[in-house]
Write a protein that holds these residues in place. Structure first.
Motif, short mmCIF file in Angstrom:
data_model
loop_
_atom_site.label_atom_id
_atom_site.label_comp_id
_atom_site.label_asym_id
_atom_site.label_seq_id
_atom_site.Cartn_x
_atom_site.Cartn_y
_atom_site.Cartn_z
N LEU A 1 0.83 -1.21 0.00
CA LEU A 1 0.00 0.00 0.00
C LEU A 1 0.87 1.25 0.00
CD1 LEU A 1 -2.87 -0.96 2.44
CD2 LEU A 1 -3.07 -0.43 0.02
N SER A 2 1.93 1.22 0.75
CA SER A 2 2.83 2.37 0.79
C SER A 2 3.44 2.61 -0.59
CB SER A 2 3.92 2.13 1.83
OG SER A 2 4.86 3.18 1.80
N PHE A 3 3.89 1.54 -1.25
CA PHE A 3 4.46 1.68 -2.59
C PHE A 3 3.45 2.25 -3.56
CE2 PHE A 3 5.16 -0.08 -6.84
CZ PHE A 3 6.44 0.39 -7.10
N TYR A 4 2.19 1.81 -3.43
CA TYR A 4 1.13 2.22 -4.36
C TYR A 4 0.62 3.63 -4.09
CZ TYR A 4 -3.38 2.12 -6.74
OH TYR A 4 -4.47 2.42 -7.52
N LEU A 5 0.49 3.99 -2.83
CA LEU A 5 -0.22 5.24 -2.49
C LEU A 5 0.68 6.40 -2.08
CD1 LEU A 5 -3.21 3.69 -0.51
CD2 LEU A 5 -3.22 4.57 -2.85
N VAL A 6 1.89 6.11 -1.61
CA VAL A 6 2.76 7.19 -1.14
C VAL A 6 3.74 7.54 -2.26
CG1 VAL A 6 4.47 7.86 0.59
CG2 VAL A 6 2.54 6.40 1.24
N PRO A 7 3.69 8.79 -2.73
CA PRO A 7 4.58 9.16 -3.83
C PRO A 7 6.04 9.18 -3.38
CG PRO A 7 3.33 11.07 -3.06
CD PRO A 7 2.82 9.88 -2.31
N ASP A 8 6.91 8.78 -4.28
CA ASP A 8 8.35 8.81 -4.04
C ASP A 8 8.91 9.99 -4.84
OD1 ASP A 8 11.04 8.45 -3.73
OD2 ASP A 8 11.05 6.34 -4.34
N PHE A 9 9.09 11.10 -4.14
CA PHE A 9 9.50 12.33 -4.82
C PHE A 9 10.94 12.23 -5.35
CE2 PHE A 9 5.99 13.81 -2.12
CZ PHE A 9 5.17 14.32 -3.12
N GLY A 10 11.73 11.31 -4.79
CA GLY A 10 13.07 11.08 -5.31
C GLY A 10 13.01 10.53 -6.73
N LYS A 11 12.09 9.60 -6.97
CA LYS A 11 11.93 9.05 -8.32
C LYS A 11 11.35 10.09 -9.26
CE LYS A 11 11.56 4.19 -7.13
NZ LYS A 11 10.75 2.99 -7.13
N VAL A 12 10.44 10.92 -8.75
CA VAL A 12 9.89 12.00 -9.58
C VAL A 12 11.02 12.93 -10.01
CG1 VAL A 12 8.37 14.02 -9.58
CG2 VAL A 12 7.60 11.89 -8.54
N LYS A 13 11.92 13.20 -9.08
CA LYS A 13 13.05 14.08 -9.41
C LYS A 13 13.95 13.43 -10.46
CE LYS A 13 16.66 16.78 -7.21
NZ LYS A 13 17.35 17.11 -5.96
N ASN A 14 14.20 12.11 -10.34
CA ASN A 14 15.05 11.41 -11.30
C ASN A 14 14.41 11.35 -12.68
OD1 ASN A 14 16.98 10.92 -9.36
ND2 ASN A 14 16.29 8.84 -8.93
N VAL A 15 13.12 11.04 -12.73
CA VAL A 15 12.42 10.91 -14.01
C VAL A 15 12.14 12.28 -14.61
CG1 VAL A 15 10.26 10.13 -15.08
CG2 VAL A 15 11.39 8.69 -13.41
N GLY A 16 11.80 13.21 -13.76
CA GLY A 16 11.46 14.55 -14.21
C GLY A 16 9.97 14.81 -14.04
N LEU A 17 9.65 15.94 -13.47
CA LEU A 17 8.26 16.28 -13.19
C LEU A 17 7.44 16.36 -14.47
CD1 LEU A 17 6.18 17.00 -11.04
CD2 LEU A 17 6.84 19.40 -11.32
#
Length: 153
Positions: A100-116
């Motif tokens: 549930l944590s993986f599915y519902l809690v955003p990982d802003f580190g990955k967002v930063k790596n991929v790009g907003l």
């Protein structure tokens, strides 16, 4: 026609689950063996798709309201029940909190790596795809309605 073979496989799998061909604890090779047996059996590859096609013709022959709408109502309720059962079962598995944590809690580190921008573009693509399906469904059902009625009322 693309869905006929897949629907036939699902019907075959349902039959095999009901009759005990699939057992708890089967490994991936055993499950693959069941599928390979299906693919190499001409009888099964004719019978199951034939059942699907005959059922489809029967539903369509009954028309929109007595056929497709009736089947859709039953199938949508069955889908809702299946989703609820799967959700409850998933919550009862070990490590459900991590899932549930993986599915519902955003990982802003990955967002930063991929790009907003990429994340927003992907989310918008998914939203437009979903809206497109809904609009297409409304158009299909709306095309069968009388001119004095609308989809809204």
């Amino acid at each position: 026609m693309n869905y006929s073979p897949v629907s036939a496989w699902m019907l075959d799998y349902f039959y095999k689950f009901a009759t005990g061909t699939f057992k708890s604890g089967m490994n991936s090779e055993q499950v693959s063996g069941v599928f390979n047996d299906l693919m190499t059996s001409p009888v099964e590859m004719i019978i199951w798709p034939a059942i699907i096609v005959v059922f489809g013709f029967f539903v369509c022959s009954r028309g929109l309201q007595k056929g497709i709408e009736k089947v859709s109502k039953v199938m949508m309720l069955a889908l809702l029940a299946l989703i609820i059962i799967l959700a409850i079962n998933s919550m009862m598995l070990s490590n459900a909190e991590e899932g549930l944590s993986f599915y519902l809690v955003p990982d802003f580190g990955k967002v930063k790596n991929v790009g907003l921008g990429k994340v927003i573009t992907s989310a918008m693509s998914q939203a437009f795809f979903t809206l497109g399906l809904g609009i297409a469904s409304m158009e299909i059902f709306g095309s069968y309605m009388n001119k004095d009625r609308t989809l809204y009322g």
